[in-house]
Design a protein around this motif. Structure first.
Motif, PDB file in Angstrom:
ATOM      1  N   LEU A 111      33.548  36.602  33.611  1.00 31.20           N
ATOM      2  CA  LEU A 111      32.670  35.438  33.460  1.00 31.20           C
ATOM      3  C   LEU A 111      32.835  34.456  34.617  1.00 31.20           C
ATOM      4  CD1 LEU A 111      32.851  34.682  29.625  1.00 31.20           C
ATOM      5  CD2 LEU A 111      30.896  35.558  30.920  1.00 31.20           C
ATOM      6  N   ASN A 112      34.039  34.371  35.168  1.00 27.98           N
ATOM      7  CA  ASN A 112      34.246  33.513  36.336  1.00 27.98           C
ATOM      8  C   ASN A 112      33.337  33.945  37.480  1.00 27.98           C
ATOM      9  OD1 ASN A 112      36.191  31.487  35.724  1.00 27.98           O
ATOM     10  ND2 ASN A 112      37.803  33.024  35.716  1.00 27.98           N
ATOM     11  N   GLU A 205      33.025  46.533  47.505  1.00 29.07           N
ATOM     12  CA  GLU A 205      33.994  46.011  48.483  1.00 29.07           C
ATOM     13  C   GLU A 205      33.928  44.491  48.564  1.00 29.07           C
ATOM     14  OE1 GLU A 205      33.165  50.106  48.961  1.00 29.07           O
ATOM     15  OE2 GLU A 205      31.749  48.415  49.118  1.00 29.07           O
ATOM     16  N   LYS A 206      32.713  43.951  48.529  1.00 28.26           N
ATOM     17  CA  LYS A 206      32.549  42.503  48.649  1.00 28.26           C
ATOM     18  C   LYS A 206      33.088  41.778  47.416  1.00 28.26           C
ATOM     19  CE  LYS A 206      29.158  39.103  50.220  1.00 28.26           C
ATOM     20  NZ  LYS A 206      27.724  38.879  50.584  1.00 28.26           N
ATOM     21  N   ILE A 207      32.904  42.379  46.241  1.00 32.77           N
ATOM     22  CA  ILE A 207      33.447  41.791  45.018  1.00 32.77           C
ATOM     23  C   ILE A 207      34.961  41.687  45.109  1.00 32.77           C
ATOM     24  CG2 ILE A 207      33.868  42.240  42.558  1.00 32.77           C
ATOM     25  CD1 ILE A 207      31.040  43.384  42.409  1.00 32.77           C
ATOM     26  N   THR A 208      35.593  42.772  45.558  1.00 34.05           N
ATOM     27  CA  THR A 208      37.052  42.782  45.690  1.00 34.05           C
ATOM     28  C   THR A 208      37.526  41.782  46.724  1.00 34.05           C
ATOM     29  OG1 THR A 208      37.045  45.137  45.101  1.00 34.05           O
ATOM     30  CG2 THR A 208      39.052  44.257  46.099  1.00 34.05           C
ATOM     31  N   TYR A 211      36.437  37.978  45.494  1.00 36.50           N
ATOM     32  CA  TYR A 211      37.071  37.556  44.245  1.00 36.50           C
ATOM     33  C   TYR A 211      38.367  38.336  44.046  1.00 36.50           C
ATOM     34  CZ  TYR A 211      32.300  35.877  43.428  1.00 36.50           C
ATOM     35  OH  TYR A 211      31.073  35.268  43.537  1.00 36.50           O
ATOM     36  N   PRO A 212      39.365  38.066  44.878  1.00 33.95           N
ATOM     37  CA  PRO A 212      40.606  38.853  44.815  1.00 33.95           C
ATOM     38  C   PRO A 212      41.329  38.748  43.473  1.00 33.95           C
ATOM     39  CG  PRO A 212      40.882  36.891  46.189  1.00 33.95           C
ATOM     40  CD  PRO A 212      39.421  37.016  45.919  1.00 33.95           C
ATOM     41  N   LEU A 213      41.154  37.629  42.757  1.00 34.07           N
ATOM     42  CA  LEU A 213      41.833  37.468  41.475  1.00 34.07           C
ATOM     43  C   LEU A 213      41.052  38.089  40.326  1.00 34.07           C
ATOM     44  CD1 LEU A 213      43.069  33.756  41.715  1.00 34.07           C
ATOM     45  CD2 LEU A 213      44.401  35.838  42.070  1.00 34.07           C
ATOM     46  N   LEU A 218      36.265  42.583  36.767  1.00 34.85           N
ATOM     47  CA  LEU A 218      34.836  42.847  36.615  1.00 34.85           C
ATOM     48  C   LEU A 218      34.538  44.335  36.733  1.00 34.85           C
ATOM     49  CD1 LEU A 218      31.905  41.970  36.334  1.00 34.85           C
ATOM     50  CD2 LEU A 218      31.860  41.578  38.814  1.00 34.85           C
ATOM     51  N   LEU A 219      35.142  44.980  37.706  1.00 36.44           N
ATOM     52  CA  LEU A 219      34.890  46.411  37.901  1.00 36.44           C
ATOM     53  C   LEU A 219      35.379  47.220  36.702  1.00 36.44           C
ATOM     54  CD1 LEU A 219      35.806  46.715  41.692  1.00 36.44           C
ATOM     55  CD2 LEU A 219      33.529  46.537  40.657  1.00 36.44           C
TER      56      LEU A 219
END
Length: 236
Positions: A111-112, A205-208, A211-213, A218-219
């Protein structure tokens, strides 16, 4: 005095929460049981003096009794007063089931990312429709779990049990349709458009990376949700 339609429901709920009979409540409030019954059923409207006595007796504000605020003290929550989901405290300490803790974190972390994307999109209509959809989903599941104990008071909810599921399902479908209209660039009349579509460009890749935390959560949520849907493509 014309009172809110919420008054009768809340008056009944407060008495049941207190665990007293209508007769005992009437005696404490200085009215007949018949009159209190009329108030609780919405047949009669009370006067200001009774409203004040009832609020004092049950330890709530008059605004709460009239359904003008969800806070029993009569105050309205501001953004600053709403605790963060990860705030410290006993309400956020999850003990026992690993599955409960894991799923809570997956959902909260995902949700973040979703709400960060809504912030970037800059569309109040999209934010409203997505938020309403999620709130209704949580509301539905809360009602399901809450109903597991038949001693819990149904008066907490305004929506009658016999229509709650169908009405919520319909409302969620409408929220999703409205959100999809905005997302497709064809918002309905009165809805605003997404201000920056390019800001919503994402890849695994962009999500990781961005949003490293929360990216891994999400994945994993996507994977778990699709397993729960249990879709099996037709064999060629």
């Amino acid at each position: 005095m014309a009172v809110s339609s919420e008054f009768s429901r809340i008056l009944t709920l407060l008495r049941k929460e207190k665990g007293i009979s209508q007769k005992a409540a009437a005696a404490s409030l200085g009215v007949s049981q018949a009159l209190l019954s009329h108030y609780e059923k919405g047949i009669r409207e009370c006067g200001l003096d009774f409203l004040v006595r009832a609020a004092d007796f049950y330890g709530v504000s008059c605004d709460y009794m009239l359904g003008r605020t969800p806070d029993r003290s009569g105050t309205t929550l501001s953004i600053e007063e709403i605790p963060e989901p990860d705030s410290a405290g006993k309400e956020n300490v999850m003990k026992g089931s690993i599955l409960v803790v894991l799923n809570k974190k997956l959902i909260a972390n995902s949700l973040n990312i979703l709400f960060d994307m809504l912030n970037k999109a800059g569309s109040s209509s999209l934010t409203r429709e997505v938020s309403d959809y999620i709130m209704i989903a949580v509301y539905r599941m809360f009602r399901v779990v809450y109903s597991a104990n038949d001693k819990n008071q149904s008066g907490m909810f305004k929506l009658p049990e016999q229509i709650a599921h169908q009405y919520c399902a319909a409302a969620m479908e409408m929220r999703q349709a409205n959100a999809s209209a905005v997302a497709s660039g064809k918002p309905l009349d009165g809805m605003d458009r997404i201000k920056d579509v390019d800001s919503l460009s994402l890849s695994t890749e962009k999500i990781t990376r961005e949003y490293p935390l929360f990216g891994t959560s999400l994945l994993n949520l996507i994977n778990s949700a699709e397993k729960a849907v249990d879709f099996h493509p037709p064999q060629k």
